[in-house]
Scaffold this active site. Structure first.
Site, mmCIF file in Angstrom:
data_model
loop_
_atom_site.group_PDB
_atom_site.id
_atom_site.type_symbol
_atom_site.label_atom_id
_atom_site.label_comp_id
_atom_site.label_asym_id
_atom_site.label_seq_id
_atom_site.Cartn_x
_atom_site.Cartn_y
_atom_site.Cartn_z
ATOM 1 N N ASP A 1 -0.687 2.659 1.318
ATOM 2 C CA ASP A 1 0.482 2.317 0.510
ATOM 3 C C ASP A 1 1.760 2.283 1.337
ATOM 4 O OD1 ASP A 1 2.315 4.227 -2.009
ATOM 5 O OD2 ASP A 1 2.372 2.089 -1.487
ATOM 6 N N SER B 1 5.043 4.461 -0.009
ATOM 7 C CA SER B 1 5.241 5.921 0.017
ATOM 8 C C SER B 1 4.856 6.412 1.408
ATOM 9 C CB SER B 1 4.367 6.600 -1.052
ATOM 10 O OG SER B 1 2.980 6.415 -0.737
ATOM 11 N N ASN C 1 3.402 9.797 1.965
ATOM 12 C CA ASN C 1 2.615 11.042 1.954
ATOM 13 C C ASN C 1 1.130 10.701 1.837
ATOM 14 O OD1 ASN C 1 5.016 12.710 1.774
ATOM 15 N ND2 ASN C 1 5.217 11.836 -0.289
ATOM 16 N N TRP D 1 -2.250 12.320 0.232
ATOM 17 C CA TRP D 1 -2.760 13.403 -0.614
ATOM 18 C C TRP D 1 -4.121 13.015 -1.172
ATOM 19 C CZ3 TRP D 1 -4.147 12.409 -5.633
ATOM 20 C CH2 TRP D 1 -3.552 11.292 -6.238
ATOM 21 N N TYR E 1 5.393 9.073 -8.773
ATOM 22 C CA TYR E 1 5.188 7.635 -8.606
ATOM 23 C C TYR E 1 5.673 6.969 -9.882
ATOM 24 C CZ TYR E 1 2.277 8.953 -4.636
ATOM 25 O OH TYR E 1 1.837 9.486 -3.451
ATOM 26 N N ASP F 1 5.474 -3.838 -0.630
ATOM 27 C CA ASP F 1 4.746 -2.641 -1.080
ATOM 28 C C ASP F 1 3.281 -2.930 -1.403
ATOM 29 O OD1 ASP F 1 5.040 -0.395 -3.947
ATOM 30 O OD2 ASP F 1 3.929 -0.271 -2.078
ATOM 31 N N THR G 1 1.777 -1.522 -4.791
ATOM 32 C CA THR G 1 2.111 -2.129 -6.088
ATOM 33 C C THR G 1 1.406 -3.465 -6.132
ATOM 34 O OG1 THR G 1 4.241 -1.030 -6.364
ATOM 35 C CG2 THR G 1 4.011 -3.187 -7.398
#
Lengths: 322, 40
Positions: free
Chosen positions: A32, A35, A37, A39, A75, A213, A216
């Site tokens: 992505d 963003s 991070n 996780w 998000y 992005d 998205t």
């Protein structure tokens, strides 16, 4: 708290595998650019979403280190809460040692999605404080000859899409890459000159910003301007979707994004999606809620244009995808 | 060297929900849940 762009995970669809830990535990993640991070769900996560996803078990990894600080990541369509850990993360044969990542204990909005977690590729400014995003960690360990990554998102077939790191494979695009300077180094954000249809500027007439992005799917813009575009398509709102006559695909003009003086047309076949018997527009409003005059160019745009994200020169390269 | 990782285009949740005629209530419930979390 940084709110990551609107993410319409309802249509998010490009997923790749990574492993975390020793021995490796495999996960499906969205790569992505919206963003920064990484996780994955923790084995002790109590949310319904975690029952349908793979979860990370720290006990089973000899290289895991619990950092412990609590994290919350917002998000557009979901929230995760958990804590920070660090372990060895592998993307293909790239190894990111002592990589900080989030372990979710609660998830909202990620139920029954086709991925377990998210791997963010935006700039460090978007990341959780005192963590190093995975691209920066790999870069600092000399994993790349060129600190770039690129996406080829296939339109029709489930297979065939790729993300590549460390260089650009020219087989995936036609002509030359056009380079666009990044206007702000947190998202992958660029400036757009205007958006036009049939030679008439329909939006972004005085210039605007656009986030490129991969997390998205659709194309988002300020509601008022998207409504103008839908008027030109004779689209009508039906159950929160903009429905268009399927015949319109033959007659509607391309929507042209002018970026850094270059036109990037999107044909009606790309911006009108046919599912079962109805056709709907991929344009969605709502970006004014998070930032004025900003558009989000999601997978729909990136399927037409091969995209290169160049961290050293802080620029994005675009060229027609093969 | 370039590391090329295959990405798989998954069936989207929207298509699955629409096929089962669950899209509308999913969106409504989603909006409710997110608004509830916003307040939290």
């Amino acid at each position: 708290i940084t709110i990551h762009p609107l993410r319409n995970y309802l249509d998010t669809a490009y997923v790749g595998n990574i492993t975390i830990g020793t021995p490796p535990q495999e996960f499906r993640v969205v790569f992505d650019t919206g963003s920064a991070n990484l996780w994955v769900p923790c084995i002790t996560c109590t949310s319904p979403a975690c029952y349908t996803h793979k979860t990370f078990n720290p006990q089973n990894s000899s290289s895991f280190r619990e950092v412990g600080s609590p994290i919350t990541i917002f998000y557009g369509s979901g929230i995760i809460q958990g804590f920070l850990g660090s372990d060895t993360v592998r993307i293909g044969n790239l190894v990111s040692p002592e990589q900080s990542f989030g372990l979710s204990l609660e998830e909202y909005g990620f139920d029954s999605l086709p991925f377990d977690g998210i791997l963010g590729l935006a700039f460090p400014a978007m990341g959780i404080e005192d963590t190093i995003p995975i691209f920066d960690n790999l870069w600092s360990h000399g994993a790349f000859s060129e600190p770039v990554f690129a996406f080829y998102l296939n339109t029709n077939k489930p297979e065939g899409s790729v993300v590549m790191f460390g260089g650009v494979d020219h087989r995936y695009y036609k002509g030359e890459l056009n380079w666009i300077p990044v206007s702000q180094t947190s998202h992958w954000q660029i400036s757009m000159n205007n958006i036009s249809m049939n030679g008439t500027v329909t939006a972004c007439s005085c210039g605007c910003e656009a986030l490129v992005d991969t997390g998205t799917s659709l194309i988002y813009g300020p509601t008022k301007l998207v409504t103008n575009i839908h008027k030109l398509m004779n689209a009508r709102l039906e159950n929160s979707e903009y429905v268009v006559s399927c015949d319109a695909v033959k007659t509607l003009p391309p929507v042209i994004f002018n970026i850094n003086g270059i036109d990037y047309p999107l044909r009606p076949q790309a911006y009108i999606i046919k599912i079962q018997n109805n056709c709907r527009s991929v344009f969605q409003g709502g970006t004014e809620n998070s930032s004025l005059n900003t558009w989000i160019l999601g997978d729909i745009f990136l399927r037409q244009y091969f995209s290169v994200f160049d961290r050293k020169n802080r620029r994005i390269g675009l060229a027609p995808a093969v | 060297c370039i590391v090329i990782l295959p990405l798989k285009k998954m069936k989207t949740l929207r298509e699955t929900l629409r096929e089962k005629n669950l899209l509308n209530n999913f969106l409504e419930e989603q909006a409710y849940r997110l608004s509830k979390n916003d307040s939290k």
